[in-house]
Design an enzyme around this catalytic site. Structure first.
Site: not given
Ligand code: GLA
Length: 395
Positions: A28, A34, A130, A134, A180, A230
């Site tokens: 995706r 975001e 990477g 996703s 994702d 994160y």
């Molecule tokens: C990663 C996470 C998602 C989301 C994005 C940021 O892709 O897997 O769940 O939090 O970062 O939007």
């Protein structure tokens, strides 16, 4: 040869019989919204036309009863996974490998459906690993789609996406939000998915303008701190919500955040400001897209990138450079980092007739100023997870 033919041929070579099942789940790209999914916010992703496919057949030719024999073309690796209910969340620290995502999904189905039949499977993916697109969700969702088909489990799309998210949390150690897995599961061709991550309500927003393309540029960097940062952002947001007295930042207003600057502290204030403004931008972008107000979409994408860079601190030199280069090209409507950040990719909306020239100039500028090559491709919104080959259910 297309991916579907290739995986069938490779399956036959490897397992000596044709596959009975074939599932596909796309990567995706998120157009806007975001770092808000884990705060109950709104996101606006679409499926890209690159997928993970899994070909499979029930039984293992008598060789490994009670096991799934699973190979990956990308990793040139095979694992034998026991199907006796013994899989447990993996608490090992450090890197998790591709098979952990698969184990997590298998464990999720065992918990729902009991014993799974032995099977052979081959995984092949055209989603770059990477690149912030996703590839892990595509793998989980392709596996879950396959198992749902093979077992006849009447799992709903929402349950399937949540099962995959749990697999990622527990077996791969990534505390991701739900965007994702939902995108890979629910997206439809020629549509963006406006997903409310609090109510889990999903609305398809038509995006079928042939004169526009979505350009994905992979910076080809993945900064190591991405993983730990994160988790830290999630904690920052949870703390800010607690201080504001709300269940999640989705429930906070911009005014509340502004009035609580001292209470939240500098970091808390910035994180919360990003989340509340990004949710508002996502709502506005969905409306602007629906009425073809492209200039407004571009302005919102630029503001999203600035907020991720300045308030949320998840950008980096390479992503900022790619956005700056894209915004300077004729025909570009908007550009921003997409996904978790700290490297990975940018998403750019560009007029189809000007895309090729823009791509050349972005690539040249990036090489010149970062000393690195980027990789890029254009895509239109594609179809979410599906079975491409099915046998009658064995349940
Ligand atoms: C990663 C996470 C998602 C989301 C994005 C940021 O892709 O897997 O769940 O939090 O970062 O939007």
């Amino acid at each position: 040869m297309n991916q579907q033919h290739r995986i069938i041929e490779l399956f036959v070579q490897q397992f000596g019989r044709p596959p009975e099942w074939l599932s596909a789940a796309p990567g995706r790209v998120n157009l806007i919204g975001e770092h808000v999914d884990y705060c109950g916010g709104l996101v606006l992703p679409m499926a890209i036309d690159r997928s993970t496919m899994i070909a499979a057949a029930i039984g293992t030719g008598g060789q490994k009863p009670g096991f799934a024999r699973i190979s990956s073309t990308a990793f040139q690796d095979r694992v034998d996974i026991p199907l006796d209910g013994s899989l447990r969340p993996n608490s090992k620290s450090g890197a998790h490998d591709w098979a952990d995502y698969v184990r997590g999904v298998i464990a999720g189905f065992e918990a729902r459906s009991g014993r799974l039949p032995a099977f052979d499977a081959l995984i092949d993916s055209s989603v770059p690993v990477g690149g912030g697109l996703s590839s892990s969700a595509a793998l989980e969702v392709a596996m879950a789609t396959l198992l749902a088909g093979m077992t006849g489990d009447p799992i709903t799309s929402v349950e399937l996406a949540l099962l995959c998210q749990r697999a990622e949390h527990e077996f791969a150690g990534v505390p991701c939000g739900i965007m994702d897995q939902f995108a890979s599961t629910l997206c439809q061709q020629d549509h963006l998915l406006l997903l409310d991550c609090q109510s889990l309500e999903a609305r398809q927003v038509a995006f079928d303008r042939k004169e526009l393309l979505v350009l994905i540029v992979n910076s080809n960097v993945q900064h190591q701190l991405g993983g730990s940062e994160y988790a830290q952002r999630r904690k920052d947001c949870e703390r800010a919500a607690r201080l504001l007295g709300v269940g999640s930042l989705r429930e906070a207003t911009a005014e509340q955040v502004e009035n609580s600057r001292d209470l939240l502290g500098d970091i808390g204030y910035r994180r919360a400001r990003h989340v509340v403004t990004e949710i508002a931008r996502t709502q506005a972008a969905a409306e602007a897209l629906a009425s073809s107000r492209w200039h407004a979409v571009g302005t919102l994408m630029a503001a999203s990138h600035a907020s991720l860079r300045d308030d949320y601190s998840v950008s980096c030199f390479e992503l900022d450079l790619l956005v700056e280069l894209a915004e300077a090209q004729p025909g570009v409507i908007g550009s921003r980092l997409t996904g978790g950040g700290f490297g990975g990719s940018t998403v750019t909306l560009v007029e189809a007739s000007k895309a090729e020239r823009a791509m050349e100039l972005i690539a040249a500028g990036y090489l010149q100023r970062s000393g690195r090559a980027c990789s890029m491709f254009t895509t239109r919104p594609s179809q979410g997870a599906r079975l491409l080959l099915t046998k009658p259910s064995c349940s």
